[in-house]
Scaffold this motif. Structure first.
Motif, PDB file in Angstrom:
ATOM      1  N   GLY A   1       0.836  -1.202   0.000  1.00 33.16           N
ATOM      2  CA  GLY A   1       0.000   0.000   0.000  1.00 33.16           C
ATOM      3  C   GLY A   1       0.863   1.241   0.000  1.00 33.16           C
TER       4      GLY A   1
ATOM      5  N   SER B   1      -6.280  -2.827   9.396  1.00 31.61           N
ATOM      6  CA  SER B   1      -7.299  -1.876   8.945  1.00 31.61           C
ATOM      7  C   SER B   1      -8.419  -1.877   9.964  1.00 31.61           C
ATOM      8  CB  SER B   1      -7.890  -2.296   7.594  1.00 31.61           C
ATOM      9  OG  SER B   1      -7.058  -1.919   6.544  1.00 31.61           O
TER      10      SER B   1
ATOM     11  N   ASN C   1      -5.777   2.692   8.025  1.00 35.02           N
ATOM     12  CA  ASN C   1      -4.686   1.732   8.240  1.00 35.02           C
ATOM     13  C   ASN C   1      -3.825   2.149   9.431  1.00 35.02           C
ATOM     14  OD1 ASN C   1      -1.990   0.577   5.992  1.00 35.02           O
ATOM     15  ND2 ASN C   1      -2.558  -0.108   8.031  1.00 35.02           N
TER      16      ASN C   1
ATOM     17  N   GLY D   1     -12.436  -5.283  11.145  1.00 35.00           N
ATOM     18  CA  GLY D   1     -11.266  -4.759  10.452  1.00 35.00           C
ATOM     19  C   GLY D   1     -10.502  -5.862   9.745  1.00 35.00           C
ATOM     20  N   SER D   2      -9.317  -5.527   9.260  1.00 35.17           N
ATOM     21  CA  SER D   2      -8.460  -6.536   8.633  1.00 35.17           C
ATOM     22  C   SER D   2      -7.194  -6.705   9.459  1.00 35.17           C
ATOM     23  CB  SER D   2      -8.080  -6.128   7.208  1.00 35.17           C
ATOM     24  OG  SER D   2      -7.063  -6.993   6.727  1.00 35.17           O
ATOM     25  N   ILE D   3      -6.814  -7.958   9.690  1.00 36.32           N
ATOM     26  CA  ILE D   3      -5.600  -8.213  10.481  1.00 36.32           C
ATOM     27  C   ILE D   3      -4.340  -7.931   9.678  1.00 36.32           C
ATOM     28  CG2 ILE D   3      -6.710  -9.918  11.972  1.00 36.32           C
ATOM     29  CD1 ILE D   3      -4.886 -11.951  10.187  1.00 36.32           C
ATOM     30  N   SER D   4      -4.486  -7.732   8.391  1.00 35.79           N
ATOM     31  CA  SER D   4      -3.345  -7.301   7.599  1.00 35.79           C
ATOM     32  C   SER D   4      -3.792  -6.302   6.554  1.00 35.79           C
ATOM     33  CB  SER D   4      -2.652  -8.475   6.916  1.00 35.79           C
ATOM     34  OG  SER D   4      -1.493  -7.995   6.266  1.00 35.79           O
ATOM     35  N   ALA D   5      -3.540  -5.042   6.833  1.00 35.42           N
ATOM     36  CA  ALA D   5      -3.968  -4.001   5.894  1.00 35.42           C
ATOM     37  C   ALA D   5      -3.097  -4.022   4.651  1.00 35.42           C
ATOM     38  CB  ALA D   5      -3.893  -2.638   6.560  1.00 35.42           C
ATOM     39  N   GLU D   6      -1.776  -4.039   4.855  1.00 32.52           N
ATOM     40  CA  GLU D   6      -0.905  -3.962   3.687  1.00 32.52           C
ATOM     41  C   GLU D   6       0.292  -4.888   3.750  1.00 32.52           C
ATOM     42  OE1 GLU D   6       0.310   0.126   3.301  1.00 32.52           O
ATOM     43  OE2 GLU D   6       1.436   0.136   5.161  1.00 32.52           O
ATOM     44  N   HIS D   7       0.611  -5.459   4.893  1.00 30.71           N
ATOM     45  CA  HIS D   7       1.823  -6.282   4.980  1.00 30.71           C
ATOM     46  C   HIS D   7       1.631  -7.717   4.508  1.00 30.71           C
ATOM     47  CE1 HIS D   7       3.642  -3.385   8.216  1.00 30.71           C
ATOM     48  NE2 HIS D   7       3.558  -2.845   7.027  1.00 30.71           N
ATOM     49  N   GLY D   8       0.376  -8.155   4.409  1.00 34.31           N
ATOM     50  CA  GLY D   8       0.121  -9.498   3.919  1.00 34.31           C
ATOM     51  C   GLY D   8       0.040 -10.529   5.038  1.00 34.31           C
TER      52      GLY D   8
END
Lengths: 538, 538
Positions: B218, B415, B460, B491-498
């Motif tokens: 991101g 996120s 994020n 939310g998301s447990i991984s916004a951009e790190h994968g």
């Protein structure tokens, strides 16, 4: 008629032409039609040049009904009555569902189902999958490649009964709605909250949010807001076996696993039916400007584009070009004086949108003054204020209807490298003339002219071949010629309209064998019984 | 020290503080490090608080080597010698390939292959697939979830030998390159032509273009230019069986079939190896501004964000927030005076970029003056000019290194809905304190503090738990607590790190059963032998 133009005002502020134009130009009463209105004016009686819709099965006798699919029975209808209310099961007067907007394709469905929620869609598909009943998902039915109407007796599953806005977050701009919400309604709702739907197109009064996602529509705002692959945040999709993929996320970033929703964006209802959409909407710009310019060559169109990208930068929201013939047809059709007094080889419509009218005006004026001084543009007008802005847009948006007004139109929607964009129009006209099929004046010829216009900013050309009548000869002259030409330039045979029925057999002109293999493989993977939208896409 | 702030100049032009700030502030010599430099300073000897890399297999004894995978033999090496030049086959000094940048994961690979073209990648995978040799694709190895290093003895396939720019179109801005081109090199190349890579991140000096695509990175420009799902136009990918998907298109619009490339964006090398990228690059803005603001509550952060979206509109290119503790750690680490004299509960970094310095300055000044008058912000400085701009960015970009400087850091990249974003940091600190694990002063406690910062514009949050040492107790206190918290807020447990190795088992906190089933199904569909990047992702 008194006309003002940049040429006349080169040493004054370009802005000063605005009020003059809006006062003296009678075009201010032209209203841009939307598809709802156009559809209502369809004339099905014989009117000389009007084209009668024929059954697709008659027009394409080589396409046969697949005997794998079961014929609809009363027992099936009885089952659907256990899922849906009676008013959601339609068996009479199905022409509007069986025919596409272009009146090029006509199916023979005997049943339209209008579910009102996702569970009903799921129950219908689960049953159809087991029973081997073929299904065509249908949104606003405004597609241009015959993708949203049946070819034979497929059941039509209309999403028009699912039309609720689900939620809107005023801080983030994230909007969620049912698939059947009409695009214009969504945008009007967003406008009330200071936001804008990141996609706009001529059919906005009829097309559905789910439909534009399922077909990955491009439209007029792509240059500014990018494609739906970037702005759609989540989807709710019913798979062919009735399973529901609830992936209606509202996260701008989520890197947990393959981005499943992407598969369904542009899948044209062949591997799932989109029932819900979550999309990120940008703040609505407060200032809009439109400039309408005349230039003398396609090379000049490109030069203006490069300059506009650089100098208008972040406020450039549309860059459309139109050739002279497209404007002549439009003028003849709408019977209004053109925005520019003299004729030019090409016209450009530039729209800017931003958060400061004063800054945007200054940028646009400076850009136009310099372009005029450099001799790249010959003439132009700027229109400010909503009415003038819509009037100038009308000269772009009326082209499709004007191209069709003398009988019919063969429409091609292709992507090409920018430098080659217009050469397809020239090559097509040359080919039609050499074949003795085209004349602007001789009414015994089927073709009037090929015209070109489109979204230069996206490398997207609309080639419209305006005809007095559809003939097999013209079709043979055009196809596969157009596709071969596009393929030779490494373009796409469908920039934004999709494959549908029309282009099913031509995908090989854009995609290679490995790509086609993988696309077919995904179709079979997700729709083992092949019940969804058969005879199309791949 | 003399300081200027908006508070002091509220009735003058905000702009006037600029020159003052840049003259008197000694921070102008702080250089933002990139990962290349940081990596070079890694100290593997025992230095008290420095953490020694241990084998992943030792740290996670429950993860077992899958006996399906063959052990590497001399015969295999001999075969690779028929494909690659000797210098592209590396068997010694593999630490830099086996260890991740965080030094949290360490694999035991005995072989690194560095193909220099797509055909070689294809030949390698074809062979490994047949031989059941597991393979880890590796780009710049700057990932933060252990995705780019082996867990056991997987062969490392490094893309660093594929580093050629393939083409650039100056009219459209379409850029094509090998996967192994370093992001900063790509951006520098584009800068020469007046364009910008639509993604930027701290690791730009090391990370690869192919790597950022494979992980759907991101970064700092997402707010302005959107995600890679929108800007990537085409990919060249080698599938696990060695087949090459050449889908390296250069069309902004192409609606012919499912958008296959999307599957590989963010797939973290689990279903194919990206070898080539085609991406649409926007014109490089000519004007940049950065404002660094102090506010007193997280609620004020949100209010400033809504206001900035509306009033800065199309020129807003970054909106980052940082809490007080993150800035205290940074100050202690870089030993420089902070941009604002007094401490504030939260700090905001706003970047604008546009095509007119004069207009952007005016918009930003007006925005800040009004915000100050409204009492939303307490203090602030604007920096113009490249050096000052980088100096202010340093206070955001140095947080990761500063969080790690006292021993180590547990990093979470999530996120969350904007309103809940900061509550995770508060909850984490409360939990660590209650467990008796955390103290800013008592050096016997493993944790110093949890700090929060991140891309507010994208929802994020980066939660960094700065520690003196990694302990199982701290890890148990944090996990699955953090994931449960995020899940409870949708939310998301991984916004951009994968996902990588770190989050493989936690995907269920963000994705539902149907999604996980479909993700697993795709993995098995494309990688039947499961040779690509095993023990990770799903």
């Amino acid at each position: 008629m008194i006309k003002t133009s940049i040429r006349n005002v080169s040493k004054r502020s370009v802005k000063s032409i605005l009020s003059y134009y809006s006062v003296v130009n009678p075009i201010s009463r032209v209203v841009v039609p939307n598809v709802t209105k156009l559809a209502a004016t369809h004339n099905y009686s014989t009117t000389g040049t009007k084209i009668q819709p024929r059954l697709t099965s008659e027009n394409y006798p080589s396409v046969k009904r697949d005997p794998r699919y079961k014929q609809l029975t009363n027992e099936n209808i009885e089952y659907f009555k256990t899922i849906l209310e009676p008013k959601c099961i339609i068996q009479d007067d199905l022409d509007a569902f069986n025919e596409d907007w272009m009146r090029k394709y006509k199916g023979q469905s005997k049943l339209v189902l209008k579910p009102t929620n996702t569970e009903q869609v799921s129950a219908i598909l689960k049953y159809c999958n087991k029973q081997k009943l073929a299904v065509v998902p249908q949104g606003g039915n405004t597609g241009l490649v015959g993708g949203s109407v049946p070819v034979f007796d497929e059941i039509i599953l209309s999403l028009s009964g699912m039309n609720k806005i689900r939620s809107f977050d005023k801080v983030s701009g994230i909007f969620k709605c049912d698939a059947g919400v009409i695009l214009e309604n969504a945008d009007n709702f967003l406008a009330e909250h200071g936001y804008i739907f990141p996609l706009d197109l001529g059919a906005k009064g009829s097309c559905h949010v789910g439909g534009v996602v399922a077909t990955n529509a491009g439209g007029l705002r792509l240059l500014r807001y990018g494609s739906l692959h970037g702005s759609v945040l989540g989807l709710e999709v019913v798979l062919p076996n009735g399973e529901v993929l609830n992936s209606l996320h509202s996260l701008r970033k989520d890197n947990t696993g393959y981005d499943l929703k992407q598969l369904f964006i542009g899948s044209e209802g062949t591997i799932g039916i989109v029932t819900g959409v979550s999309i990120l909407c940008p703040p609505r710009p407060s200032a809009f400007n439109v400039a309408f310019l005349g230039v003398e060559s396609y090379e000049a169109v490109q030069r203006v584009f490069i300059k506009a990208k650089k100098e208008l930068g972040e406020i450039l929201s549309a860059f459309e070009f139109m050739d002279l013939k497209s404007q002549q047809l439009t003028k003849a059709h709408i019977q209004q004086p053109a925005p520019l007094e003299e004729e030019h080889s090409f016209y450009i419509l530039i729209e800017t949108s931003g958060s400061s009218k004063e800054h945007d005006d200054a940028k646009l004026e400076q850009f136009l003054e310099k372009s005029f001084e450099d001799g790249i543009i010959s003439d132009g007008v700027i229109s400010q204020g909503e009415t003038e802005l819509h009037n100038l847009w009308a000269w772009r948006e009326m082209i499709p209807e004007s191209s069709q007004a003398n009988g019919g139109v063969y429409k091609y929607d292709v992507s090409l490298p920018l430098k080659d964009l217009y050469s397809l129009v020239e090559a097509t006209n040359e080919r039609l003339t050499q074949a003795g099929l085209s004349s602007e004046t001789d009414k015994s010829k089927p073709v009037i002219s090929a015209v070109g216009y489109g979204h230069v900013g996206d490398g997207n050309l609309h080639l419209n071949v305006a005809v007095r009548q559809y003939t097999k000869e013209v079709e043979k002259c055009l196809e596969p010629f157009v596709y071969e030409f596009v393929s030779s330039k490494k373009g796409s045979i469908s920039a934004e309209h999709g494959l549908g029925f029309q282009k099913k057999n031509y995908i090989g002109y854009t995609k290679n064998a490995q790509e086609i293999k993988m696309i077919k493989d995904l179709k079979h993977h997700y729709d083992e019984s092949l019940i969804l939208n058969p005879y199309k896409y791949i």
